[in-house]
Design an enzyme around this catalytic site. Structure first.
Site, PDB file in Angstrom:
ATOM      1  N   HIS A 161       0.835  -1.206   0.000  1.00  0.00           N
ATOM      2  CA  HIS A 161       0.000   0.000   0.000  1.00  0.00           C
ATOM      3  C   HIS A 161       0.868   1.252   0.000  1.00  0.00           C
ATOM      4  O   HIS A 161       2.070   1.199   0.279  1.00  0.00           O
ATOM      5  CB  HIS A 161      -0.895   0.019   1.246  1.00  0.00           C
ATOM      6  CG  HIS A 161      -0.120   0.202   2.514  1.00  0.00           C
ATOM      7  ND1 HIS A 161       0.680  -0.788   3.042  1.00  0.00           N
ATOM      8  CD2 HIS A 161       0.027   1.269   3.331  1.00  0.00           C
ATOM      9  CE1 HIS A 161       1.272  -0.351   4.144  1.00  0.00           C
ATOM     10  NE2 HIS A 161       0.899   0.905   4.337  1.00  0.00           N
ATOM     11  N   ASP A 173       0.374   4.938   2.085  1.00  0.00           N
ATOM     12  CA  ASP A 173      -0.434   5.296   3.251  1.00  0.00           C
ATOM     13  C   ASP A 173      -1.667   6.110   2.861  1.00  0.00           C
ATOM     14  O   ASP A 173      -1.568   7.118   2.149  1.00  0.00           O
ATOM     15  CB  ASP A 173       0.421   6.077   4.266  1.00  0.00           C
ATOM     16  CG  ASP A 173       1.494   5.185   4.865  1.00  0.00           C
ATOM     17  OD1 ASP A 173       1.258   3.964   4.971  1.00  0.00           O
ATOM     18  OD2 ASP A 173       2.571   5.700   5.219  1.00  0.00           O
ATOM     19  N   HIS A 220       4.722   0.240   0.051  1.00  0.00           N
ATOM     20  CA  HIS A 220       5.507  -0.543   0.999  1.00  0.00           C
ATOM     21  C   HIS A 220       4.655  -1.625   1.640  1.00  0.00           C
ATOM     22  O   HIS A 220       3.414  -1.607   1.546  1.00  0.00           O
ATOM     23  CB  HIS A 220       6.144   0.361   2.066  1.00  0.00           C
ATOM     24  CG  HIS A 220       5.163   1.148   2.873  1.00  0.00           C
ATOM     25  ND1 HIS A 220       4.534   2.275   2.401  1.00  0.00           N
ATOM     26  CD2 HIS A 220       4.688   0.960   4.132  1.00  0.00           C
ATOM     27  CE1 HIS A 220       3.729   2.754   3.318  1.00  0.00           C
ATOM     28  NE2 HIS A 220       3.790   1.972   4.388  1.00  0.00           N
ATOM     29  N   ARG A 258       4.697   6.668  14.100  1.00  0.00           N
ATOM     30  CA  ARG A 258       4.840   7.203  12.743  1.00  0.00           C
ATOM     31  C   ARG A 258       4.218   8.586  12.674  1.00  0.00           C
ATOM     32  O   ARG A 258       3.157   8.802  13.269  1.00  0.00           O
ATOM     33  CB  ARG A 258       4.114   6.257  11.777  1.00  0.00           C
ATOM     34  CG  ARG A 258       4.396   6.516  10.319  1.00  0.00           C
ATOM     35  CD  ARG A 258       3.504   5.660   9.452  1.00  0.00           C
ATOM     36  NE  ARG A 258       2.229   6.332   9.230  1.00  0.00           N
ATOM     37  CZ  ARG A 258       1.173   5.772   8.623  1.00  0.00           C
ATOM     38  NH1 ARG A 258       1.227   4.530   8.192  1.00  0.00           N
ATOM     39  NH2 ARG A 258       0.069   6.451   8.455  1.00  0.00           N
TER      40      ARG A 258
HETATM   41  C1  SIN Z   1       3.107   1.414   7.779  1.00  0.00           C
HETATM   42  O1  SIN Z   1       2.499   1.075   6.777  1.00  0.00           O
HETATM   43  O2  SIN Z   1       3.140   2.585   8.150  1.00  0.00           O
HETATM   44  C2  SIN Z   1       3.896   0.414   8.582  1.00  0.00           C
HETATM   45  C3  SIN Z   1       5.230   0.170   8.019  1.00  0.00           C
HETATM   46  C4  SIN Z   1       6.045  -0.725   8.907  1.00  0.00           C
HETATM   47  O3  SIN Z   1       5.599  -1.051  10.017  1.00  0.00           O
HETATM   48  O4  SIN Z   1       7.144  -1.110   8.513  1.00  0.00           O
END
Ligand code: SIN
Length: 284
Positions: free
Chosen positions: A105, A107, A251, A266
């Site tokens: 995805h 974000d 990612h 985050r």
């Molecule tokens: C996310 O999609 O923000 C998580 C990425 C991660 O935990 O590596």
């Protein structure tokens, strides 16, 4: 004329098209303007930057995110830090039934203005596993055949949080689940480069074509972006900050470490309405 001295960042690329480890910078201090400029330059070039061995407070994490623009508050109350709602809690442990980001995805593409970038700081990581895999969606778009690029330009796709947020369950009011429609091929607001803007985590269908065709095309595109040629895989160490561009990349957080703990926070940097790629772009 004497050239302006450059700050002493070390930039070690992981692959030619994405990912670089940055050293020689302390994110626990306010970055000097020239250092911040160098970080921004490296970010524009490599799309995801890795800063190991950083000791940062929540306030310093927020200040780091703000170097790239104003921050968003992700509309999942349960996952927002109580005192600093700009921080999203990212944690998996022996009680987890779900982890954030365990599918390919970008974000929050379910928002009409998805975030431009995210910076994840993990303090605790498992002894082995818990990598994050990234894919360059500019490169994935460039590798498509000309007829397919032409077919996709001008189409829009539907994105919904209902697809990506299943695991959060309980406190999400179905009426307030964000949804958005975005062009399938967008252009990056910084570089103008086209990128593939559909992802497995949030995109349900391409609009205006029959569902079977949409499923077939999306199935192909979801697989296509994960080709190793477009990607890099990052193995975390404790107290690492990772900054990624949500428009240039997708990612996937690999959850292969249950029941170990992986935990941190985050921040997400506000973006704008994704722009349809210009048909005359010639920069590849
Ligand atoms: C996310 O999609 O923000 C998580 C990425 C991660 O935990 O590596």
């Amino acid at each position: 004329m004497t050239p302006t001295p450059r700050a002493c960042l070390s930039v070690k690329p992981l692959t030619p098209s994405l990912g670089a480890e940055i050293s020689g910078v302390d994110l626990g201090e306010q970055l000097a303007a020239d250092v911040a400029d160098e970080v921004r330059e490296a970010f524009a070039r490599y799309h995801v930057l890795f800063f190991r061995d950083q000791v940062v407070t929540h306030e310093q994490h927020i200040a780091f995110g703000k170097l790239f623009g104003p921050l968003d508050v992700i509309p999942i109350k349960r996952a927002n830090h109580r005192e600093h709602p700009e921080l999203l809690v990212v944690r998996a442990d022996a009680n987890s039934k779900f982890v954030v980001g365990e599918d390919w995805h970008s974000d929050m593409t379910c928002l009409s203005e998805p975030p431009l970038a995210s910076a994840l700081y993990l303090e605790t990581v498992p002894p082995v596993g818990g990598d994050t895999v990234f894919a360059n969606v500019h490169a994935a778009y460039d590798a498509l055949s000309e007829p397919l690029r032409e077919f996709l330009s001008g189409l829009s796709a539907f994105h919904t949080a209902a697809k990506g947020w299943d695991g959060y369950g309980v406190d999400i009011d179905p009426k307030s689940i964000p949804t958005a429609s975005h062009p399938v091929v967008c252009q990056h607001p910084g570089s103008g480069r086209p990128y593939l803007a559909v992802n497995e985590g949030f995109t349900t269908h391409i609009e205006g074509i029959e569902r079977g065709l949409s499923d077939a095309i999306l199935g192909f595109l979801f697989r296509h972006v994960t080709h190793p040629r477009f990607g890099c895989r990052f193995t975390w160490t404790p107290r690492t900050m990772v900054l990624w561009d949500n428009y240039a990349l997708q990612h996937h957080a690999v959850w292969d470490y249950y029941p170990q703990v992986r935990s941190g926070h985050r921040v997400t940097i506000k973006g704008g309405r994704p722009l349809a790629a210009s048909p005359v772009f010639t920069g590849r």
